[in-house]
Motif scaffolding. Structure first.
Motif, PDB file in Angstrom:
ATOM      1  N   PHE A   7      35.298  39.056  43.998  1.00 32.34           N
ATOM      2  CA  PHE A   7      34.656  39.699  42.860  1.00 32.34           C
ATOM      3  C   PHE A   7      34.815  41.207  43.063  1.00 32.34           C
ATOM      4  N   GLU A   8      35.409  41.866  42.097  1.00 32.43           N
ATOM      5  CA  GLU A   8      35.640  43.303  42.198  1.00 32.43           C
ATOM      6  C   GLU A   8      34.904  44.021  41.074  1.00 32.43           C
ATOM      7  N   GLY A   9      33.700  44.498  41.377  1.00 30.91           N
ATOM      8  CA  GLY A   9      32.901  45.204  40.385  1.00 30.91           C
ATOM      9  C   GLY A   9      32.572  44.372  39.168  1.00 30.91           C
ATOM     10  N   VAL A  10      32.284  43.093  39.370  1.00 31.77           N
ATOM     11  CA  VAL A  10      32.075  42.161  38.253  1.00 31.77           C
ATOM     12  C   VAL A  10      30.687  42.340  37.642  1.00 31.77           C
ATOM     13  N   SER A  11      30.664  42.411  36.331  1.00 33.23           N
ATOM     14  CA  SER A  11      29.428  42.342  35.557  1.00 33.23           C
ATOM     15  C   SER A  11      29.549  41.165  34.602  1.00 33.23           C
ATOM     16  N   ALA A  12      28.478  40.383  34.477  1.00 34.39           N
ATOM     17  CA  ALA A  12      28.529  39.183  33.637  1.00 34.39           C
ATOM     18  C   ALA A  12      27.128  38.839  33.152  1.00 34.39           C
ATOM     19  N   ASP A  22      28.024  44.964  38.349  1.00 35.56           N
ATOM     20  CA  ASP A  22      28.933  45.713  39.213  1.00 35.56           C
ATOM     21  C   ASP A  22      28.938  45.149  40.633  1.00 35.56           C
ATOM     22  N   LEU A  23      29.164  43.852  40.729  1.00 34.12           N
ATOM     23  CA  LEU A  23      29.064  43.165  42.017  1.00 34.12           C
ATOM     24  C   LEU A  23      30.442  42.960  42.640  1.00 34.12           C
ATOM     25  N   SER A  24      30.546  43.312  43.899  1.00 30.89           N
ATOM     26  CA  SER A  24      31.781  43.098  44.661  1.00 30.89           C
ATOM     27  C   SER A  24      31.466  42.306  45.920  1.00 30.89           C
ATOM     28  N   CYS A  25      32.241  41.257  46.155  1.00 33.55           N
ATOM     29  CA  CYS A  25      32.101  40.461  47.369  1.00 33.55           C
ATOM     30  C   CYS A  25      33.341  39.592  47.515  1.00 33.55           C
ATOM     31  N   ARG A  60      36.905  42.702  37.900  1.00 27.18           N
ATOM     32  CA  ARG A  60      38.004  41.744  38.050  1.00 27.18           C
ATOM     33  C   ARG A  60      37.573  40.601  38.963  1.00 27.18           C
ATOM     34  N   LEU A  61      38.074  39.427  38.670  1.00 29.26           N
ATOM     35  CA  LEU A  61      37.848  38.234  39.476  1.00 29.26           C
ATOM     36  C   LEU A  61      39.210  37.744  39.945  1.00 29.26           C
ATOM     37  N   ILE A  62      39.431  37.761  41.252  1.00 31.82           N
ATOM     38  CA  ILE A  62      40.747  37.442  41.812  1.00 31.82           C
ATOM     39  C   ILE A  62      40.651  36.149  42.606  1.00 31.82           C
ATOM     40  N   ALA A  67      44.453  37.307  39.001  1.00 30.54           N
ATOM     41  CA  ALA A  67      43.297  37.691  38.188  1.00 30.54           C
ATOM     42  C   ALA A  67      42.981  36.571  37.208  1.00 30.54           C
ATOM     43  N   ILE A  68      41.746  36.058  37.244  1.00 32.81           N
ATOM     44  CA  ILE A  68      41.395  34.905  36.412  1.00 32.81           C
ATOM     45  C   ILE A  68      40.253  35.188  35.447  1.00 32.81           C
ATOM     46  N   HIS A  69      39.728  36.405  35.409  1.00 31.93           N
ATOM     47  CA  HIS A  69      38.522  36.660  34.620  1.00 31.93           C
ATOM     48  C   HIS A  69      38.744  36.503  33.115  1.00 31.93           C
ATOM     49  N   GLU A  70      39.991  36.470  32.664  1.00 33.49           N
ATOM     50  CA  GLU A  70      40.253  36.266  31.241  1.00 33.49           C
ATOM     51  C   GLU A  70      40.648  34.821  30.924  1.00 33.49           C
TER      52      GLU A  70
END
Length: 238
Positions: A7-12, A22-25, A60-62, A67-70
């Motif tokens: 997870f790269e700076g993901v907001s959902a 804005d979560l990264s892990c 972004r979700l990798i 990249a799969i977030h879309e």
């Protein structure tokens, strides 16, 4: 180890307002990662964001370099991601056999038969209860059935939301043992779990969430060594 998921700076969230912010892990390959935090911390939302069931608001979700977030949930399933939601998610008025066939609906019949055979061999209870209604199984048996339905497509990443919810201590330990065995077989597991002590015992990594943000990421031993986290989430004295 190479991350299975990042997870790269993901907001959902479920609307334009973010629950996860804005979560990264990172989720390490072939590991068990436990998400813990208070109610409303964003744990289930984070799981659903990995499967594409909530609105992606940023970042972004990798997954294994892609990249799969879309992508839609069915595309993520095809890439090896499976989700077992919180609560009973089988078809209670259908038999174990019928539930397993529904779990294999994306597979051609020969592949479905082979996949069901593998899961019945892995979990003999399924064969013993083959013609019983899923709603008549015990809580632990239903949880194993639901995990088996998700595993029929041979995912490499399994997302579990509260797998021990409502189970007796004995059955809970049996489900935890299944989860640990899945990781040993090569499946990466990310789970939300309300039984924190039991989850820490089988986890390789822990991510602590608070109000939609990550406040800790590390091994279970580091969680136990952090006085603030022990007090807030494990019921320990300050």
């Amino acid at each position: 180890m190479t991350p299975a998921l990042a997870f790269e700076g993901v907001s959902a969230g479920y609307s334009d307002e973010a629950i996860v912010r804005d979560l990264s892990c990172t989720i390490e390959d072939r590991s068990v990662t436990c998400l813990i935090g208070a109610n409303g911390a964003g744990k289930s939302t984070l799981l659903k964001s990995a499967f594409g069931l909530v609105r992606h608001l940023g970042g972004r979700l990798i997954y294994r370099g892609e990249a799969i977030h879309e992508l839609l949930p069915e595309a993520r399933l095809q890439r090896g991601i499976a989700l077992v939601p919180q609560g009973r998610c089988n078809f209670q008025d259908m038999t174990v056999r019928e539930n397993l066939w529904l779990g294999a609906y994306t597979l051609a019949r020969p592949a479905a038969e082979a996949a069901i055979g593998r899961r019945v061999a892995q979990f003999p209870m399924l064969g013993r209860k083959w013609n019983q209604l899923a709603g008549n199984l015990s809580g632990g048996e239903q949880q194993i059935l639901e995990m088996s339905m998700a595993l029929l497509v041979d995912p490499t990443l399994l997302l579990l939301d509260e797998p021990s919810l409502g189970l007796s201590p004995k059955t809970m330990n049996e489900v935890f043992a299944v989860i640990r065995a899945l990781a040993a077989s090569g499946v990466t597991v990310v789970m939300v779990e309300q039984n924190v002590h039991g989850a820490l015992a089988i986890s390789d990594r822990v991510i602590v969430l608070d109000l939609g943000q990550k406040i800790f990421e590390g091994p279970p031993t580091a969680v136990m060594a952090d006085a603030h986290i022990r007090t807030a989430f494990l019921g320990a004295a300050p």
